[in-house]
Each structure stands twice: as structure tokens, then as C-alpha cells.
Design a protein around this motif. Structure first.
Motif, PDB file in Angstrom:
ATOM      1  N   MET A 149       0.848  -1.194   0.000  1.00 46.25           N
ATOM      2  CA  MET A 149       0.000   0.000   0.000  1.00 46.25           C
ATOM      3  C   MET A 149       0.881   1.240   0.000  1.00 46.25           C
ATOM      4  O   MET A 149       1.808   1.370   0.809  1.00 46.25           O
ATOM      5  N   ALA A 150       0.625   2.143  -0.932  1.00 45.04           N
ATOM      6  CA  ALA A 150       1.444   3.343  -1.051  1.00 45.04           C
ATOM      7  C   ALA A 150       1.222   4.259   0.146  1.00 45.04           C
ATOM      8  O   ALA A 150       0.101   4.387   0.656  1.00 45.04           O
ATOM      9  N   VAL A 151       2.316   4.875   0.587  1.00 42.69           N
ATOM     10  CA  VAL A 151       2.246   5.822   1.695  1.00 42.69           C
ATOM     11  C   VAL A 151       1.935   7.203   1.134  1.00 42.69           C
ATOM     12  O   VAL A 151       2.580   7.664   0.186  1.00 42.69           O
ATOM     13  N   ALA A 152       0.932   7.872   1.685  1.00 38.68           N
ATOM     14  CA  ALA A 152       0.561   9.209   1.209  1.00 38.68           C
ATOM     15  C   ALA A 152       1.672  10.206   1.520  1.00 38.68           C
ATOM     16  O   ALA A 152       2.258  10.190   2.604  1.00 38.68           O
ATOM     17  N   LEU A 153       1.945  11.061   0.552  1.00 35.04           N
ATOM     18  CA  LEU A 153       2.970  12.073   0.752  1.00 35.04           C
ATOM     19  C   LEU A 153       2.503  13.146   1.727  1.00 35.04           C
ATOM     20  O   LEU A 153       1.305  13.455   1.809  1.00 35.04           O
ATOM     21  N   PRO A 154       3.427  13.738   2.477  1.00 31.91           N
ATOM     22  CA  PRO A 154       3.067  14.936   3.237  1.00 31.91           C
ATOM     23  C   PRO A 154       2.506  15.980   2.270  1.00 31.91           C
ATOM     24  O   PRO A 154       2.921  16.044   1.107  1.00 31.91           O
ATOM     25  N   GLU A 155       1.580  16.804   2.740  1.00 34.77           N
ATOM     26  CA  GLU A 155       0.840  17.674   1.829  1.00 34.77           C
ATOM     27  C   GLU A 155       0.848  19.128   2.304  1.00 34.77           C
ATOM     28  O   GLU A 155       0.568  19.420   3.468  1.00 34.77           O
ATOM     29  N   LEU A 156       1.141  20.029   1.366  1.00 29.08           N
ATOM     30  CA  LEU A 156       0.972  21.461   1.590  1.00 29.08           C
ATOM     31  C   LEU A 156      -0.374  21.877   1.013  1.00 29.08           C
ATOM     32  O   LEU A 156      -0.624  21.709  -0.186  1.00 29.08           O
ATOM     33  N   VAL A 157      -1.248  22.429   1.860  1.00 27.14           N
ATOM     34  CA  VAL A 157      -2.556  22.917   1.432  1.00 27.14           C
ATOM     35  C   VAL A 157      -2.503  24.444   1.425  1.00 27.14           C
ATOM     36  O   VAL A 157      -2.290  25.064   2.467  1.00 27.14           O
TER      37      VAL A 157
ATOM     38  N   THR B 103      10.234  26.059   2.160  1.00 26.41           N
ATOM     39  CA  THR B 103       9.695  26.421   3.468  1.00 26.41           C
ATOM     40  C   THR B 103       8.756  25.348   3.984  1.00 26.41           C
ATOM     41  O   THR B 103       8.845  24.926   5.155  1.00 26.41           O
ATOM     42  N   ALA B 104       7.857  24.885   3.141  1.00 30.89           N
ATOM     43  CA  ALA B 104       6.903  23.840   3.546  1.00 30.89           C
ATOM     44  C   ALA B 104       7.610  22.520   3.827  1.00 30.89           C
ATOM     45  O   ALA B 104       7.310  21.831   4.823  1.00 30.89           O
ATOM     46  N   ALA B 105       8.533  22.153   2.960  1.00 32.80           N
ATOM     47  CA  ALA B 105       9.215  20.856   3.110  1.00 32.80           C
ATOM     48  C   ALA B 105      10.013  20.807   4.402  1.00 32.80           C
ATOM     49  O   ALA B 105      10.112  19.748   5.047  1.00 32.80           O
ATOM     50  N   ALA B 106      10.609  21.944   4.793  1.00 35.24           N
ATOM     51  CA  ALA B 106      11.411  21.955   6.020  1.00 35.24           C
ATOM     52  C   ALA B 106      10.573  21.630   7.240  1.00 35.24           C
ATOM     53  O   ALA B 106      11.083  21.128   8.243  1.00 35.24           O
ATOM     54  N   ARG B 107       9.290  21.894   7.182  1.00 42.89           N
ATOM     55  CA  ARG B 107       8.398  21.610   8.292  1.00 42.89           C
ATOM     56  C   ARG B 107       7.709  20.249   8.158  1.00 42.89           C
ATOM     57  O   ARG B 107       7.475  19.560   9.158  1.00 42.89           O
ATOM     58  N   LEU B 108       7.410  19.845   6.942  1.00 44.06           N
ATOM     59  CA  LEU B 108       6.680  18.602   6.728  1.00 44.06           C
ATOM     60  C   LEU B 108       7.570  17.359   6.785  1.00 44.06           C
ATOM     61  O   LEU B 108       7.080  16.257   7.087  1.00 44.06           O
ATOM     62  N   THR B 109       8.835  17.535   6.453  1.00 41.10           N
ATOM     63  CA  THR B 109       9.725  16.360   6.391  1.00 41.10           C
ATOM     64  C   THR B 109      10.730  16.325   7.509  1.00 41.10           C
ATOM     65  O   THR B 109      11.641  15.486   7.515  1.00 41.10           O
ATOM     66  N   ALA B 110      10.604  17.225   8.479  1.00 43.23           N
ATOM     67  CA  ALA B 110      11.557  17.259   9.601  1.00 43.23           C
ATOM     68  C   ALA B 110      11.398  16.008  10.462  1.00 43.23           C
ATOM     69  O   ALA B 110      10.305  15.492  10.643  1.00 43.23           O
TER      70      ALA B 110
ATOM     71  N   ASP C 251      -3.490   9.398   7.695  1.00 40.59           N
ATOM     72  CA  ASP C 251      -2.452   8.667   6.973  1.00 40.59           C
ATOM     73  C   ASP C 251      -1.394   9.586   6.369  1.00 40.59           C
ATOM     74  O   ASP C 251      -0.478   9.113   5.697  1.00 40.59           O
ATOM     75  N   ARG C 252      -1.503  10.892   6.594  1.00 41.54           N
ATOM     76  CA  ARG C 252      -0.497  11.792   6.040  1.00 41.54           C
ATOM     77  C   ARG C 252      -0.407  13.074   6.863  1.00 41.54           C
ATOM     78  O   ARG C 252      -1.363  13.476   7.527  1.00 41.54           O
ATOM     79  N   ARG C 253       0.755  13.714   6.792  1.00 39.68           N
ATOM     80  CA  ARG C 253       0.945  15.002   7.445  1.00 39.68           C
ATOM     81  C   ARG C 253       0.443  16.102   6.509  1.00 39.68           C
ATOM     82  O   ARG C 253       0.716  16.076   5.312  1.00 39.68           O
ATOM     83  N   ARG C 254      -0.279  17.056   7.052  1.00 36.99           N
ATOM     84  CA  ARG C 254      -0.802  18.160   6.247  1.00 36.99           C
ATOM     85  C   ARG C 254      -0.386  19.481   6.910  1.00 36.99           C
ATOM     86  O   ARG C 254      -0.419  19.622   8.133  1.00 36.99           O
ATOM     87  N   LEU C 255      -0.034  20.438   6.070  1.00 41.23           N
ATOM     88  CA  LEU C 255       0.387  21.754   6.526  1.00 41.23           C
ATOM     89  C   LEU C 255      -0.443  22.784   5.769  1.00 41.23           C
ATOM     90  O   LEU C 255      -0.547  22.716   4.543  1.00 41.23           O
ATOM     91  N   VAL C 256      -1.037  23.730   6.476  1.00 36.76           N
ATOM     92  CA  VAL C 256      -1.919  24.722   5.865  1.00 36.76           C
ATOM     93  C   VAL C 256      -1.205  26.061   5.764  1.00 36.76           C
ATOM     94  O   VAL C 256      -0.684  26.581   6.757  1.00 36.76           O
TER      95      VAL C 256
END
Length: 353
Positions: A1-9, A346-353, A81-86
Motif C-alpha cells: 500500500m502506497a504511503v501518502a505524501l506529506p501535503e501542503l494545502v 519552506t513547507a518541506a522543512a516543516r513537513l519532512t523534519a 495517513d499523512r501530514r498536512r500543513l496549511v
């Protein structure tokens, strides 16, 4: 099962949605167009959503632009199932509604890029914002408040006259070439014009001399502080930028101006190159705003700087015009990135830390 990517909204309110709502409220078409131009960064950045998605994908995150009217439903979707950043692109509490973005994120327990929702409300009311900044001991011009020709709070006496601007509108809306008033009576005349056109109060401040300065900030690195500010004189050819100037630069009206050859991009000059003491004073003010008021992640601050290095704090924005020429220049000069790359980083630094 594929893992959902972290998401910037990315939540944004389009100009057209705002115009439609203003028309339903009885605003004349020309006034609705002027008011909705505040949301031009939605129009401009939409042209780069594909680039932004690509920049996010290269950093292992997904990108989802969401119009404000759909944000409540999208943010309420299950996301275990995934990290989300608004990230809220456009703000507003009166004519615009973007201030709901970080509130909706908080309701769903989602992290955000940017200051908390209380500052989204504060910065959209210039009179209240100025009172808070004054209480923090910052160099804000004293202000009066008028509504349709009547003083709510009279301004102090001012030998050099007054500057008059709408209280809850941004993007220079309601600022005309004659917005510098020589007397209180003239300021009240302008308050009648603003109320008739926009149904808004006006802030009346003693006019301060000097050059216009914009300080821009994006924390591409989460630990970035005032040293990462871009502090520039913004020379547009006039003493202050008017509504007409603003509408010629951005969004749909700006596209027409560019096509007609009427677009003239203001000059940006680093304040540190000409007035290093003023540059340091501005960074000190920004540090106090970050520590005492809670500004973080992305914001801009407007100043007037006199030749003797006197600094006047005019206002701050928690949703600066990211696609505007000055913020793009800041991303290039400070971070060595295009705007989409800087936003994705900027988003990736917070979502993938």
C-alpha cells in the motif's frame, strides 16, 4: 500500500469570488473591482501552481491549492495517513475572508505556516493594530479614527498635515493622490468619500516624511530570524503608492496595464547600502514584533525612513503579496530561489523534519 505524501494545502480567496459577493452586498461594479484587487495574488500565483507543485514534488511533498469556499470541507477530510500543513495565502476579516483559513486549520488540529489567527484579525484593523503596536513601545504614528465625516477619535495636532487611509482595506485601496490632507477638516472630507465608496472608517495619522521601506520575511529555514529580513527602499516615483499604482501592478488589472505598456515596476534599493543605522533599527523592530507580537514564518512590515535614520513603523501584513515584485526579489536575493522554490522549501522543512 502506497504511503501518502506529506501535503501542503494552500488556501486562497479568488478575486472573482470576492467580486460576486460584493455585488450581492450592493457594491457598485467599479468599487467591487477595486476592493477585490486586494486578492490579486490569488490571480497571479495561480499561474504558477504547476511550478509550485513541481517544486514540492522534488522535495517529496504534495501540493493542493484550495479555494477558500471549499476549505472547510477539504480540511475536514480524514488525514490520519499523512501530514498536512496549511498555508493561507490571502487574509481578511471584513471585505475578504481569508482570516478564516488558519482558524479552520486550528479547528482540525492542523499545523500552519504563518502567524496565528489572532494576528490575521489584528493586522486587518489598522486602528486597533496601531494601538497594540504603540503599547509595545514601537514608533507608530499616533492615529485618529473617523467615520463618514465624524470623529470617533480625533487625531493629534500635526503641523505637516495628515495621511488618510481606509481602516480595513489593503493594497492601497482608497488611497488617492490627495490622501495627504492639510487639515482635520479635509481629513473628514476624505472620510466621507471613503465611506461612500467602501463603507469603511478611515485612520488619520500625522503625515511623516521620508522614503517608503518594505521589510519582507520568509523563514525558509525554520530557525531564521531578523537577519533573514529583506529590507528595501521601494521607490515608485511618488511620495506614496496610490490605489491606481497598486492596480497597475497586480492581478487582472495589472495584466491589462502590462499589456498596454503602463506597468512600471518600482525600484528596490537595500536600506543597508544607504542608511545602515536605519536598517539595523528596522531589524530590531522586527525582532520585537516576532518576540512580543508573535509574527513568524512569513510577513512584511512597512516603514517610512527619514534622512536622519528616524524610522516610523506604518503597518504589518501576515499575508504579504508573495507574487509581488518585491517579495520575488527578496526570495532571489536572500534565499537564491524563485518564489515557487522558496515556498516549497519552506513547507518541506516543516513537513519532512
Amino acid at each position: 500500500m502506497a504511503v501518502a505524501l506529506p501535503e501542503l494545502v494552500l488556501i486562497h480567496e479568488p478575486e472573482e469570488a470576492c467580486r460576486t459577493r460584493l455585488a450581492a452586498m450592493g457594491f457598485e461594479p467599479d468599487r467591487a473591482t477595486e476592493i477585490s484587487s486586494y486578492l490579486a495574488q490569488s490571480t497571479d500565483l495561480a499561474l504558477e501552481f504547476e511550478d509550485l507543485a513541481g517544486a514540492c514534488a522534488r522535495r517529496g511533498i504534495a501540493f493542493s491549492p484550495v479555494e477558500l469556499d471549499h476549505a472547510a470541507a477539504v480540511l475536514a477530510e480524514p488525514h490520519a495517513d499523512r501530514r498536512r500543513l496549511v498555508w493561507t495565502l490571502t487574509d481578511g476579516i471584513a471585505y475578504f475572508r481569508g482570516g478564516a483559513g488558519p482558524v479552520l486549520a486550528r479547528l482540525q488540529g492542523l499545523p500552519t505556516i504563518g502567524s496565528d489567527d489572532t494576528l490575521f484579525a489584528l493586522c486587518q484593523d489598522k486602528f486597533r493594530s496601531g494601538a497594540v503596536l504603540k503599547a509595545l513601545g514601537l514608533p507608530v504614528p499616533a492615529a485618529g479614527l473617523a467615520r463618514d465625516g465624524t470623529w470617533i477619535v480625533p487625531p493629534p495636532e500635526a503641523a505637516q498635515g495628515y495621511f488618510v487611509k481606509p481602516n480595513r482595506l489593503g493594497a492601497k485601496i482608497g488611497i488617492w493622490e490627495d490622501s495627504q490632507a492639510r487639515s482635520k477638516a479635509r481629513a473628514l472630507d476624505l472620510s466621507r468619500r471613503v465611506f461612500s465608496a467602501y463603507r469603511d472608517d478611515v485612520v488619520v495619522q500625522p503625515y511623516v516624511t521620508g522614503r517608503n521601506v518594505r521589510a519582507s520575511f520568509l523563514a525558509v529555514r525554520p530557525d531564521a530570524g531578523p537577519e533573514a529580513l529583506g529590507v528595501y527602499f521601494v521607490d515608485s516615483g511618488g511620495d506614496f503608492q496610490t490605489m491606481a499604482d497598486s492596480m497597475a501592478l497586480y492581478g487582472g488589472t495589472g495584466a491589462v496595464a502590462k499589456a498596454d505598456g503602463l506597468y512600471v515596476e518600482p525600484q528596490l534599493v537595500p536600506v543597508a547600502d544607504l542608511q545602515p543605522a536605519a536598517d539595523q533599527a528596522i531589524r530590531g523592530i522586527a525582532a520585537r514584533l516576532m518576540a512580543g507580537l508573535g509574527l513568524r514564518d512569513v510577513f512584511s512590515i512597512d516603514f517610512r525612513v527619514e534622512a536622519d535614520d528616524t524610522v516610523h513603523l506604518i503597518e504589518f501584513e501576515v499575508c504579504p503579496g508573495l507574487p509581488c515584485f518585491d517579495f520575488r526579489a527578496y526570495c532571489r536575493r536572500e534565499w537564491g530561489m524563485s518564489l515557487p522554490e522558496a515556498m516549497a522549501a519552506t513547507a518541506a522543512a516543516r513537513l519532512t523534519a
